[in-house]
Design a protein around this motif. Structure first.
Motif, PDB file in Angstrom:
ATOM      1  N   GLN A   1      -6.909  61.993   6.925  1.00 25.92           N
ATOM      2  CA  GLN A   1      -7.142  60.934   5.961  1.00 25.92           C
ATOM      3  C   GLN A   1      -8.331  60.062   6.371  1.00 25.92           C
ATOM      4  OE1 GLN A   1      -5.654  60.581   2.904  1.00 25.92           O
ATOM      5  NE2 GLN A   1      -7.374  59.150   2.704  1.00 25.92           N
ATOM      6  N   ILE A   2      -8.398  59.762   7.674  1.00 26.46           N
ATOM      7  CA  ILE A   2      -9.551  58.984   8.174  1.00 26.46           C
ATOM      8  C   ILE A   2     -10.836  59.754   7.895  1.00 26.46           C
ATOM      9  CG2 ILE A   2     -10.678  58.061  10.242  1.00 26.46           C
ATOM     10  CD1 ILE A   2      -8.259  56.442   9.655  1.00 26.46           C
ATOM     11  N   ALA A   3     -10.800  61.075   8.148  1.00 22.59           N
ATOM     12  CA  ALA A   3     -11.992  61.902   7.930  1.00 22.59           C
ATOM     13  C   ALA A   3     -12.389  61.907   6.456  1.00 22.59           C
ATOM     14  CB  ALA A   3     -11.746  63.320   8.430  1.00 22.59           C
ATOM     15  N   ARG A   4     -11.398  61.982   5.567  1.00 24.97           N
ATOM     16  CA  ARG A   4     -11.724  61.980   4.131  1.00 24.97           C
ATOM     17  C   ARG A   4     -12.440  60.679   3.745  1.00 24.97           C
ATOM     18  NH1 ARG A   4      -6.246  63.884   3.638  1.00 24.97           N
ATOM     19  NH2 ARG A   4      -6.220  66.167   3.439  1.00 24.97           N
ATOM     20  N   ASN A   5     -11.933  59.560   4.252  1.00 26.68           N
ATOM     21  CA  ASN A   5     -12.571  58.272   3.948  1.00 26.68           C
ATOM     22  C   ASN A   5     -13.988  58.198   4.512  1.00 26.68           C
ATOM     23  OD1 ASN A   5     -10.180  57.488   2.741  1.00 26.68           O
ATOM     24  ND2 ASN A   5      -9.439  56.362   4.530  1.00 26.68           N
TER      25      ASN A   5
ATOM     26  N   GLU B   1      -3.945  70.315   9.859  1.00 26.78           N
ATOM     27  CA  GLU B   1      -2.586  70.054   9.403  1.00 26.78           C
ATOM     28  C   GLU B   1      -2.536  68.697   8.697  1.00 26.78           C
ATOM     29  OE1 GLU B   1       0.845  69.488   8.230  1.00 26.78           O
ATOM     30  OE2 GLU B   1       0.512  71.471   9.133  1.00 26.78           O
ATOM     31  N   PRO B   2      -2.269  68.681   7.376  1.00 31.41           N
ATOM     32  CA  PRO B   2      -2.348  67.423   6.624  1.00 31.41           C
ATOM     33  C   PRO B   2      -1.312  66.374   7.031  1.00 31.41           C
ATOM     34  CG  PRO B   2      -1.529  69.214   5.231  1.00 31.41           C
ATOM     35  CD  PRO B   2      -1.998  69.832   6.509  1.00 31.41           C
ATOM     36  N   ASN B   3      -0.188  66.801   7.602  1.00 31.68           N
ATOM     37  CA  ASN B   3       0.870  65.847   7.966  1.00 31.68           C
ATOM     38  C   ASN B   3       0.781  65.357   9.411  1.00 31.68           C
ATOM     39  OD1 ASN B   3       2.103  66.003   5.388  1.00 31.68           O
ATOM     40  ND2 ASN B   3       3.068  67.944   5.980  1.00 31.68           N
ATOM     41  N   PHE B   4      -0.217  65.838  10.148  1.00 26.40           N
ATOM     42  CA  PHE B   4      -0.318  65.479  11.561  1.00 26.40           C
ATOM     43  C   PHE B   4      -0.796  64.035  11.721  1.00 26.40           C
ATOM     44  CE2 PHE B   4      -3.543  65.209  15.060  1.00 26.40           C
ATOM     45  CZ  PHE B   4      -2.624  64.963  16.071  1.00 26.40           C
ATOM     46  N   THR B   5      -0.113  63.268  12.581  1.00 26.16           N
ATOM     47  CA  THR B   5      -0.531  61.901  12.913  1.00 26.16           C
ATOM     48  C   THR B   5      -0.420  61.686  14.424  1.00 26.16           C
ATOM     49  OG1 THR B   5       1.691  60.970  12.648  1.00 26.16           O
ATOM     50  CG2 THR B   5       0.268  60.981  10.687  1.00 26.16           C
TER      51      THR B   5
ATOM     52  N   VAL C   1     -16.222  59.510  13.173  1.00 27.46           N
ATOM     53  CA  VAL C   1     -16.338  60.623  12.232  1.00 27.46           C
ATOM     54  C   VAL C   1     -17.445  60.341  11.210  1.00 27.46           C
ATOM     55  CG1 VAL C   1     -15.145  62.012  10.495  1.00 27.46           C
ATOM     56  CG2 VAL C   1     -13.922  61.279  12.551  1.00 27.46           C
ATOM     57  N   PHE C   2     -17.524  59.106  10.755  1.00 30.13           N
ATOM     58  CA  PHE C   2     -18.578  58.710   9.814  1.00 30.13           C
ATOM     59  C   PHE C   2     -19.951  59.003  10.402  1.00 30.13           C
ATOM     60  CE2 PHE C   2     -21.582  55.233   8.799  1.00 30.13           C
ATOM     61  CZ  PHE C   2     -21.787  55.477   7.445  1.00 30.13           C
ATOM     62  N   GLU C   3     -20.165  58.637  11.647  1.00 25.25           N
ATOM     63  CA  GLU C   3     -21.469  58.836  12.290  1.00 25.25           C
ATOM     64  C   GLU C   3     -21.803  60.322  12.398  1.00 25.25           C
ATOM     65  OE1 GLU C   3     -24.987  57.822  13.457  1.00 25.25           O
ATOM     66  OE2 GLU C   3     -23.511  56.250  13.070  1.00 25.25           O
ATOM     67  N   LEU C   4     -20.832  61.129  12.803  1.00 29.28           N
ATOM     68  CA  LEU C   4     -21.080  62.566  12.974  1.00 29.28           C
ATOM     69  C   LEU C   4     -21.332  63.251  11.633  1.00 29.28           C
ATOM     70  CD1 LEU C   4     -18.398  63.368  15.711  1.00 29.28           C
ATOM     71  CD2 LEU C   4     -20.853  63.021  16.027  1.00 29.28           C
ATOM     72  N   VAL C   5     -20.544  62.896  10.622  1.00 29.62           N
ATOM     73  CA  VAL C   5     -20.738  63.494   9.298  1.00 29.62           C
ATOM     74  C   VAL C   5     -22.088  63.067   8.721  1.00 29.62           C
ATOM     75  CG1 VAL C   5     -19.879  63.546   6.917  1.00 29.62           C
ATOM     76  CG2 VAL C   5     -18.267  63.711   8.822  1.00 29.62           C
TER      77      VAL C   5
ATOM     78  N   PRO D   1      -7.549  53.243  13.938  1.00 28.23           N
ATOM     79  CA  PRO D   1      -8.220  53.889  12.796  1.00 28.23           C
ATOM     80  C   PRO D   1      -9.679  53.485  12.623  1.00 28.23           C
ATOM     81  CG  PRO D   1      -6.025  53.151  12.162  1.00 28.23           C
ATOM     82  CD  PRO D   1      -6.273  52.617  13.537  1.00 28.23           C
ATOM     83  N   SER D   2     -10.006  52.202  12.877  1.00 25.62           N
ATOM     84  CA  SER D   2     -11.395  51.763  12.694  1.00 25.62           C
ATOM     85  C   SER D   2     -12.334  52.465  13.664  1.00 25.62           C
ATOM     86  CB  SER D   2     -11.501  50.245  12.855  1.00 25.62           C
ATOM     87  OG  SER D   2     -11.054  49.842  14.141  1.00 25.62           O
TER      88      SER D   2
END
Length: 371
Positions: free
Chosen positions: A199-203, A227-231, A243-247, A236-237
């Motif tokens: 979810q963090i990656a999607r955002n 795995e979509p249910n993995f936490t 992830v934002f920087e790498l993408v 989170p910030s």
């Protein structure tokens, strides 16, 4: 503390404040870890918040004093650059505010202290672009033949400085967030025990593609696997920032590689793997890769393949997210990963693309790295 440091710190400051900085800068820092922060914060009673504030009153004074002193004693004249002097003043002002604050004895004191450190955190919001401008001001003085490898002291200082900044902001942010009377399920301050990397990656993907559209008028597709249910417990910030920087880097590489090509633009791929010790996130692109000669430079603060977005008129106020240019994205991203015991590695095939491997420790017991 070497005499030269004390003398430099005294320049432009009162002797009393200079002496106080020196005294606190010599004290020992106390590290924390994710596991301890979760255990302590799981019961944010008035008593625990009072203990936390009393700890921060001393600990923040030590950490901020150390950085103020170091900012005053940097090599190659970096301390004298206007932008660096501005950052130094922010640290000195914050130290002064902390030391003027009286002993914290009860709930009212603790609440007043919490408001003060919130203001300190805001004061330091734009330290990264302002320091980037200071380094830019310094680079103008250098002969064109000087390379990032010729100035390792600058890189080492910035690594220490930014790692310390991450720690200071984490301590303040965690204490402030523990006052939230209605936290999200699973949240202990800034830590979410049920952080979903997908979810963090999607955002992060949405944010990065938005900036790419703004810059280029289009943005490659990003595919995500895991795995979509993995936490797992994480901040989170911090994860979003990395992830934002790498993408963002991958989108830029692909966009520029295929800008004048008739071929189909390949997607950026993200894979999230759930290991026993680590959560690993791989960001892969087919954006042409990085030359092997450039790989040692990508984690220095003195290197960027894009034009620097800051100019001499930058006033230390907020700047929006940009596609590239500071040369700070990857090194700071790696510091965030290392702060809780993880790491970041980049593997590239020139002529094809780049894989970024983000490793995040899921054990939570790695001690905070104290510069």
């Amino acid at each position: 503390m070497p005499p030269a440091v004390v003398k430099n710190v005294a320049d432009g400051l009162s002797k009393a404040l200079s002496d106080e900085l020196q005294r606190w800068g010599l004290m020992k820092q106390t590290g924390v870890n994710l596991k301890y922060m979760m255990e302590f914060g799981s019961s944010p009673t008035d008593k625990n918040l009072l203990i936390s504030a009393q700890f921060l009153h001393k600990e923040l004074s030590i950490r901020i004093a150390r950085r103020a002193i170091e900012l005053q004693n940097l090599p190659y004249g970096l301390s004298l650059k206007p932008a660096v002097l501005k950052v130094r003043d922010w640290y000195v002002d914050s130290f002064h505010d902390l030391r003027l604050f009286p002993e914290i004895k009860d709930k009212d004191d603790e609440l007043a202290f919490t408001q003060m450190i919130k203001l300190i955190k805001v004061r330091h919001n734009n330290v990264v672009p302002t320091m980037a401008l200071g380094v830019q001001q310094l680079k103008k003085d250098w002969h064109p033949s000087v390379t990032p490898e010729d100035r390792p002291e600058i890189h080492e200082f910035l690594d220490r400085f930014y790692m310390s900044r991450i720690g200071i902001r984490m301590l303040i942010g965690q204490h402030v967030a523990l006052h939230d009377s209605d936290p999200e399920p699973g949240c202990i301050g800034q830590i979410n025990t049920r952080t979903s990397p997908l979810q963090i990656a999607r955002n992060a993907i949405e944010d990065a593609r938005s900036i790419c559209y703004r810059e280029y008028g289009s943005a490659p597709e990003v595919k995500i696997y895991g795995e979509p249910n993995f936490t797992f417990p994480y901040v989170p910030s911090h994860l979003h920032l990395m992830v934002f920087e790498l993408v963002k880097n991958s989108l830029r590489a692909v966009e520029e590689c295929f800008m004048v090509s008739d071929e189909d633009v390949p997607p950026v791929k993200i894979i999230v793997a759930d290991g026993v010790e680590d959560v690993a996130i791989k960001v892969s692109d087919e954006g042409g890769g990085i030359p092997r000669s450039a790989l040692p430079k990508i984690f220095t603060y003195l290197y960027s393949t894009a034009e620097n977005p800051l100019n001499e008129n930058y006033d230390g106020e907020s700047v929006g997210a940009i596609m590239a240019g500071y040369g700070y994205g990857l090194p700071i991203c790696r510091l965030y990963a290392r702060y809780f015991g993880g790491d970041l590695q980049i593997i590239s095939m020139e002529g094809y693309g780049t894989d970024a491997f983000l490793h995040l420790s899921r054990l939570g017991d790695s001690q905070e790295p104290l510069p």
